[in-house]
Design an enzyme around this catalytic site. Structure first.
Site, PDB file in Angstrom:
ATOM      1  N   ASP A  67       0.821  -1.203   0.000  1.00 37.64           N
ATOM      2  CA  ASP A  67       0.000   0.000   0.000  1.00 37.64           C
ATOM      3  C   ASP A  67       0.860   1.260   0.000  1.00 37.64           C
ATOM      4  O   ASP A  67       0.343   2.376  -0.105  1.00 37.64           O
ATOM      5  CB  ASP A  67      -0.996   0.002   1.157  1.00 37.64           C
ATOM      6  CG  ASP A  67      -0.343  -0.148   2.523  1.00 37.64           C
ATOM      7  OD1 ASP A  67       0.902  -0.128   2.606  1.00 37.64           O
ATOM      8  OD2 ASP A  67      -1.085  -0.276   3.524  1.00 37.64           O
ATOM      9  N   SER A  68       2.179   1.072   0.049  1.00 39.28           N
ATOM     10  CA  SER A  68       3.101   2.186  -0.157  1.00 39.28           C
ATOM     11  C   SER A  68       2.926   2.804  -1.540  1.00 39.28           C
ATOM     12  O   SER A  68       3.409   3.908  -1.799  1.00 39.28           O
ATOM     13  CB  SER A  68       4.550   1.720   0.011  1.00 39.28           C
ATOM     14  OG  SER A  68       4.804   0.539  -0.740  1.00 39.28           O
ATOM     15  N   ASP A 106      -0.961  -6.148  -0.243  1.00 42.16           N
ATOM     16  CA  ASP A 106      -1.381  -5.503   1.001  1.00 42.16           C
ATOM     17  C   ASP A 106      -2.891  -5.324   1.035  1.00 42.16           C
ATOM     18  O   ASP A 106      -3.503  -4.930   0.035  1.00 42.16           O
ATOM     19  CB  ASP A 106      -0.730  -4.125   1.134  1.00 42.16           C
ATOM     20  CG  ASP A 106       0.484  -4.127   2.031  1.00 42.16           C
ATOM     21  OD1 ASP A 106       0.622  -5.043   2.861  1.00 42.16           O
ATOM     22  OD2 ASP A 106       1.313  -3.210   1.899  1.00 42.16           O
ATOM     23  N   LYS A 136      -1.260  -9.458   2.800  1.00 38.67           N
ATOM     24  CA  LYS A 136      -0.549  -8.996   3.997  1.00 38.67           C
ATOM     25  C   LYS A 136      -1.442  -8.023   4.740  1.00 38.67           C
ATOM     26  O   LYS A 136      -2.096  -7.183   4.119  1.00 38.67           O
ATOM     27  CB  LYS A 136       0.774  -8.323   3.651  1.00 38.67           C
ATOM     28  CG  LYS A 136       1.558  -7.847   4.892  1.00 38.67           C
ATOM     29  CD  LYS A 136       2.945  -7.344   4.534  1.00 38.67           C
ATOM     30  CE  LYS A 136       2.938  -5.957   3.949  1.00 38.67           C
ATOM     31  NZ  LYS A 136       2.471  -4.920   4.928  1.00 38.67           N
ATOM     32  N   GLU A 138      -1.713  -5.606   8.564  1.00 40.32           N
ATOM     33  CA  GLU A 138      -1.006  -5.050   9.710  1.00 40.32           C
ATOM     34  C   GLU A 138      -1.750  -5.362  11.005  1.00 40.32           C
ATOM     35  O   GLU A 138      -2.967  -5.511  11.019  1.00 40.32           O
ATOM     36  CB  GLU A 138      -0.858  -3.529   9.553  1.00 40.32           C
ATOM     37  CG  GLU A 138      -0.009  -3.115   8.367  1.00 40.32           C
ATOM     38  CD  GLU A 138       0.135  -1.610   8.255  1.00 40.32           C
ATOM     39  OE1 GLU A 138      -0.293  -0.886   9.181  1.00 40.32           O
ATOM     40  OE2 GLU A 138       0.690  -1.148   7.241  1.00 40.32           O
ATOM     41  N   GLU A 205       8.842  -4.312  11.026  1.00 42.22           N
ATOM     42  CA  GLU A 205       9.266  -3.005  10.506  1.00 42.22           C
ATOM     43  C   GLU A 205       9.596  -2.013  11.614  1.00 42.22           C
ATOM     44  O   GLU A 205       8.861  -1.884  12.603  1.00 42.22           O
ATOM     45  CB  GLU A 205       8.166  -2.400   9.621  1.00 42.22           C
ATOM     46  CG  GLU A 205       8.553  -1.027   9.077  1.00 42.22           C
ATOM     47  CD  GLU A 205       7.594  -0.465   8.052  1.00 42.22           C
ATOM     48  OE1 GLU A 205       7.827   0.666   7.573  1.00 42.22           O
ATOM     49  OE2 GLU A 205       6.604  -1.162   7.724  1.00 42.22           O
TER      50      GLU A 205
END
Length: 290
Positions: A67-68, A106, A136, A138, A205
Site C-alpha cells: 500500500d506504499s 497488502d 498482507k 497489519e 518493521e
C-alpha cells in the site's frame, strides 16, 4: 502462469514472455525456515507495475504489492487513503508481469479491521481479481483472530508488526518502535500471536535491532525485516527507495542506484534537443519508400 488476461506480446511494450521456471509457492517460502533457521534468506521487494515486476522477478522470492503505492505512485501523504480498487489494479499488473516470485498484496486500511468476515470478503476479492498468492495485513494480537479466520479458509496471510504505517495517526509518526520495555514486550506478543494464528511470514518493521532478533528466534515462521535486523529471515524494501527515485533516504534504506538523477538527466537532454530542433532526426521520422 497466473494472469487475469493475456497481453498481445507482439504489440505491447510490456512483453511478459513466459520463462522456463516454476513459480515459487507460499508453502515453499514458509519452509525456508526450518528448526528456527533460514539458510537462504528471503528476498522481497515492492512492485506496482507489470514492467517493474518483470525486472525484479528473476531476483526476488516475493514481490509485495504494497500500500506504499499510495505515496510512491499516487503522491498521497500516507497509505491510509489507498483503496481496494487501487490495490487490485496494481496487484493484477504485477502478477501479469511475473513468473517466478510469490506475489503478495497488502490489504488496505479499512478493508479488514471490522471483522474476520469483512477481511475474508476483501481478501477473496484481492485474490480473485489479481491472481496473487496471498495477502498482507497489519496488526498483532488484535488481528490474530482474523489471521486465523483467513488461514483456515485457504487465504495465506503475511503478518506485519512493529511500525505499522496504516496506524501512523495513532502511533504519532514513523519513528522506530520498541524503545520502552512495555512497547518492546507488546511487539513480541503481537508477533507470537500472529504466528500462532497461522501467518506464513511476518514483516517486522522499524523496531530496535534486538527486538527483531528476539522475534526471529521466537516465531516458527520467517521474519522479513525492514528497518529491523540483518538476522531476520529475509529483507524487504520499497524498490523506488533503493533505486534512488526520491531525494529523502530513510535510515534503513541503502541506495543501490541514483535512477532519479538518470531520469531527470535524460528528460533534460530530450527537452534541450526538442527546443533546438535537433530531435527528431532522419532516423526517427517516416518518409515515402523509394
Amino acid at each position: 502462469m497466473s494472469t487475469t488476461f493475456t497481453i498481445d506480446t507482439s504489440a505491447s511494450r510490456a512483453t511478459p514472455t513466459p520463462a522456463p521456471m516454476k513459480r515459487l509457492t507460499v508453502p515453499g517460502i514458509r519452509a525456508r525456515k526450518a528448526q528456527g533457521f533460514t539458510a537462504e534468506p528471503i528476498v522481497m521487494l515492492t512492485a506496482y507495475t507489470a514492467r517493474m515486476a518483470q525486472l525484479l522477478d528473476p531476483h526476488c522470492d516475493v514481490l509485495l504489492v504494497g500500500d506504499s503505492l499510495g505515496q510512491v505512485i499516487y503522491g498521497l501523504p500516507s497509505t491510509v487513503p489507498v483503496s481496494l480498487d487501487m490495490i487490485c489494479a496494481h496487484g493484477a499488473a504485477v502478477v501479469r508481469g511475473s513468473y517466478h516470485s510469490v506475489v503478495i498484496v497488502d490489504m488496505p486500511f479499512g478493508s479488514y479491521e471490522v471483522s474476520p468476515a469483512q477481511a475474508f470478503e476483501s481478501a477473496a476479492r484481492i485474490l480473485k481479481e489479481t491472481g496473487a498468492a496471498g495477502v498482507k495485513l497489519e496488526g498483532g494480537e488484535a488481528m490474530a483472530e482474523t489471521v486465523a479466520f483467513l488461514s483456515a479458509r485457504g487465504i495465506p496471510v503475511c503478518g506485519h508488526v512493529g511500525l505499522t504505517p496504516q496506524a501512523v495517526n495513532a502511533l504519532g509518526g514513523y519513528g522506530a518502535r520498541g524503545r520502552s520495555e512495555a512497547e518492546a514486550a507488546k511487539i513480541l506478543r503481537d508477533a507470537k500471536a500472529v504466528a500462532d494464528a497461522g501467518a506464513f511470514a511476518i514483516v517486522v518493521e522499524g523496531v530496535l535491532e534486538e527486538i527483531a532478533d528476539t522475534i526471529t528466534a521466537a516465531v516458527p515462521c520467517p521474519t522479513i525485516g525492514i528497518g529491523a535486523s540483518a538476522r531476520c529471515d529475509g529483507q524487504v524494501l520499497v524498490t523506488e527507495d533503493l533505486l534512488g527515485m526520491f531525494e529523502r533516504v530513510p535510515r534503513f534504506v541503502k541506495r543501490y542506484e541514483a535512477v532519479g538523477e538518470i531520469i531527470s538527466g535524460a528528460a533534460a537532454r530530450y527537452a534541450s534537443e526538442v527546443r533546438d530542433r535537433s530531435f527528431p532526426t532522419d532516423e526517427q521520422v517516416y518518409r515515402p519508400k523509394k
